[in-house]
Write a protein that holds these residues in place. Sequence first.
Motif, PDB file in Angstrom:
ATOM      1  N   GLY B 182      14.964  26.466 -25.820  1.00  0.00           N
ATOM      2  CA  GLY B 182      13.883  27.391 -25.460  1.00  0.00           C
ATOM      3  C   GLY B 182      12.983  27.723 -26.635  1.00  0.00           C
ATOM      4  O   GLY B 182      12.281  28.732 -26.619  1.00  0.00           O
ATOM      5  N   TYR B 184       9.815  26.784 -28.683  1.00  0.00           N
ATOM      6  CA  TYR B 184       8.582  25.998 -28.709  1.00  0.00           C
ATOM      7  C   TYR B 184       7.790  26.435 -29.937  1.00  0.00           C
ATOM      8  O   TYR B 184       8.255  27.272 -30.723  1.00  0.00           O
ATOM      9  N   PRO B 245       5.463  25.624 -24.109  1.00  0.00           N
ATOM     10  CA  PRO B 245       6.144  25.787 -22.830  1.00  0.00           C
ATOM     11  C   PRO B 245       5.260  25.202 -21.720  1.00  0.00           C
ATOM     12  O   PRO B 245       4.056  25.469 -21.707  1.00  0.00           O
ATOM     13  N   PRO B 246       5.835  24.405 -20.813  1.00  0.00           N
ATOM     14  CA  PRO B 246       5.007  23.791 -19.766  1.00  0.00           C
ATOM     15  C   PRO B 246       4.206  24.825 -18.972  1.00  0.00           C
ATOM     16  O   PRO B 246       3.108  24.570 -18.518  1.00  0.00           O
ATOM     17  N   ASP B 247       4.806  26.007 -18.841  1.00  0.00           N
ATOM     18  CA  ASP B 247       4.165  27.060 -18.055  1.00  0.00           C
ATOM     19  C   ASP B 247       2.906  27.604 -18.720  1.00  0.00           C
ATOM     20  O   ASP B 247       2.099  28.274 -18.088  1.00  0.00           O
ATOM     21  N   VAL B 249       0.245  26.414 -19.425  1.00  0.00           N
ATOM     22  CA  VAL B 249      -1.037  25.981 -18.861  1.00  0.00           C
ATOM     23  C   VAL B 249      -1.624  27.089 -17.980  1.00  0.00           C
ATOM     24  O   VAL B 249      -2.816  27.100 -17.673  1.00  0.00           O
ATOM     25  N   ASN B 258       3.256  37.803 -25.392  1.00  0.00           N
ATOM     26  CA  ASN B 258       4.685  37.855 -25.089  1.00  0.00           C
ATOM     27  C   ASN B 258       5.431  36.695 -25.754  1.00  0.00           C
ATOM     28  O   ASN B 258       6.508  36.879 -26.322  1.00  0.00           O
ATOM     29  N   GLY B 259       4.833  35.505 -25.685  1.00  0.00           N
ATOM     30  CA  GLY B 259       5.437  34.319 -26.308  1.00  0.00           C
ATOM     31  C   GLY B 259       5.556  34.500 -27.811  1.00  0.00           C
ATOM     32  O   GLY B 259       6.551  34.118 -28.429  1.00  0.00           O
ATOM     33  N   SER B 262       8.162  37.445 -28.601  1.00  0.00           N
ATOM     34  CA  SER B 262       9.550  37.039 -28.348  1.00  0.00           C
ATOM     35  C   SER B 262       9.994  35.938 -29.305  1.00  0.00           C
ATOM     36  O   SER B 262      11.187  35.670 -29.427  1.00  0.00           O
ATOM     37  N   ILE B 264       9.333  32.778 -28.995  1.00  0.00           N
ATOM     38  CA  ILE B 264       9.396  31.467 -28.328  1.00  0.00           C
ATOM     39  C   ILE B 264       8.298  30.557 -28.863  1.00  0.00           C
ATOM     40  O   ILE B 264       8.485  29.368 -29.052  1.00  0.00           O
TER      41      ILE B 264
END
Lengths: 294, 421
Positions: B182, B184, B245-247, B249, B258-259, B262, B264
């Motif tokens: 998890g 990235y 993260p693929p999401d 996009v 948030n990314g 956190s 990530i």
Amino acid sequence: MRTDRWYLLMILPALAFICFFIFYPLFQGGVMAFQNYNLFNLKDIRFIGLENFKSIFFNKNISFGLILFNTLKWTILSLVLQFLLGFLLAMMLRKPFKGRSVYCGFVFYPWALCGFAIGLIWSWLFNGQFGVINDLLMKVGIIKENIGWLSNPKISMYSVVISNVWYGVPYFGIMLLAALQSVPSELYEAATLDGCSGLQQLFHVTIPYIKPTIISTVLLRSMWIVNFPDLIYAMTNGGPVNSTHILGTMMINKVYKEFDYGQGSAYGVIIMVLLLSYAVIYLQLTKSKGEDTV
Amino acid sequence: MKKTIALFLAVVLILSFAATGAFADDKVTLTFAETMTSPERTLVLEKAIETFENEHPNIKVELVSPPYESAETKVASMLAAGQEVDIVEIRDNTVGSWINNGFLYQLDELVKDWTGKDELIDAALLAGASMGDATYFIPQYLYVKALMVRTDILEKLGVTEMPTTTDEFLAVCKQITDASKGQYAFALRGIGSPCKTTDIMWATEVPNLRLDNFYLTEDGTFYMDTEGGRKALKDYYELFTECCPPDSVNWGYNDQINGFVSGITPFLVQDPDAVGSVSGSLSPDQYTAIPMPLGASGTRYLDYGYAGLAVAANSEHPAEAFEFIKYMISAEVNASICEFYGALPVNKGAYESSEMFELPVYKAWADEMADEHTVFTKFPLEDPRFTEYSSTVHLAAIQSYLLGQSSAEDMIKTCKDFWGY
């Protein structure tokens, strides 16, 4: 004659109110649809005939066919699922049980929320990276990899429909529950004496009795769903790759992002014409069966 | 009797004059319409207004706060309808249209003798002059992109050297990404005008871009339709497919933050207002900002996003309105308003009067702007098609490209055809 004049005088304030707040904006919106009306250049407001409609129908960057198809998909899927689940909910709540009113309060809660807030809540639930839904499915062992609920164009429409179903079920629940409670118990008693099974009672007693409510709620709800882009706008902005753009989201884009009131109004006119046609056809079809519906 | 009546009439006359304000003092009332409304921000403005009114007892300022979502259209409608508005908040993406529509007062005469102009930072002067020769607004704060970095996460992942070029950046991103854990690298901007991020990241690969519109090279070629543009697109595809993260996009501002918070995605390209968003969750030693990595051109093309204050064209008190603007731009007030957002103040003094802007993360922005490789250019904001491009055309084109539904050439063609370059 004198009484008629008196009546007319009495309804005049209400009529003036309706004309000013409903018909005038409607008329003005209709006029703007045929104008070059862009906030970028208010010095150049002029009639341009059907140019706004042409730009919408022949847009190279986003096909009108796709928007129309998305609108239909969004409306039909949402409507059918909302109706079926709402009906089921109403059937379950029909008979009294302890704490029913409290339970009803919780169940009907989504209906009290605004569309944009629901969109924000569900966009976090469906978030592919941090979302609760992926987390739960992962923990239960149903999925091994995160699903891009809102980032995969193949499934994004279904994700926004699920949110809309969550929102709309209480409406059908409330309306159909009220109708179900008005069905006289004698009818069920007679049907039971005649040897009708539960399913037969549903199709031959319950549904025919509440049919007028079903017809009117379906008509209203389908119109509201078409005019409910808030949810999509908050969750996907019409994306990814235009996969969730419907007529309503395009209208918002044109007005609030591009400041093109002309094309925004043209989208409004298209929605109005489609909904009017739908309402006329729907009422004709439901009336032809000898029912006095709405 | 006649005397009594005359006296009575005189009293009535005096009272009526008093009631209509004929004897009122010369107090000027200014209407100030904000467009970036939020309840907390309105409180900051109200406080500033209160102090201004105390310092200027002959001026009263009435604040109009339309809801954020429709504030710009609402204020534009007020200006178009000739309603009483004296001061308006403008934003870079709409100021061109407001000038074009004749909504704004030309400030040149008032600015001429204003000594406070020397207190503004260079980028603010550039922004103020970005809409032609005449001055229509004074910038209030600036948005300039930089690469925000989670130093603590990178250290944990064994990265000690910060990337300075785009190639180094891609290499570091690939090095730290481990999707199975998890982890990235990059918080991609998927929705909400992603071109404002991608264009800044890609343009540095292309030499000789125009300073008035960095979509074009000096010989008139669309910047993506060049060798450097193609490399940028290819690298960005790799960055998305291998390091994001693929999401992402479908990520907007909140998801990016948030990314980053956190951990990530420890790299984030954002404006300085993102500091305001992350500072509540991260301590200053957990993150910093570094200049945007340099591409093959060796030039860092940055745009200066801004918000500012302007006087409405139909204001009856332009001098008083400008007095208020000067007050809002003064070091202390400018700092307090910018502290709320985290955006860069335009007044040099604000950087000294505020503890917040002395943080290392803000020094990075100052260094980036002062760097010899940095050149300020701009988006074609004055073109009415830009909003359609950023919110619809480019958005769908890049999502389609990143998701593998179309090629880089398709993306270039879509964007190029849209502009007709």
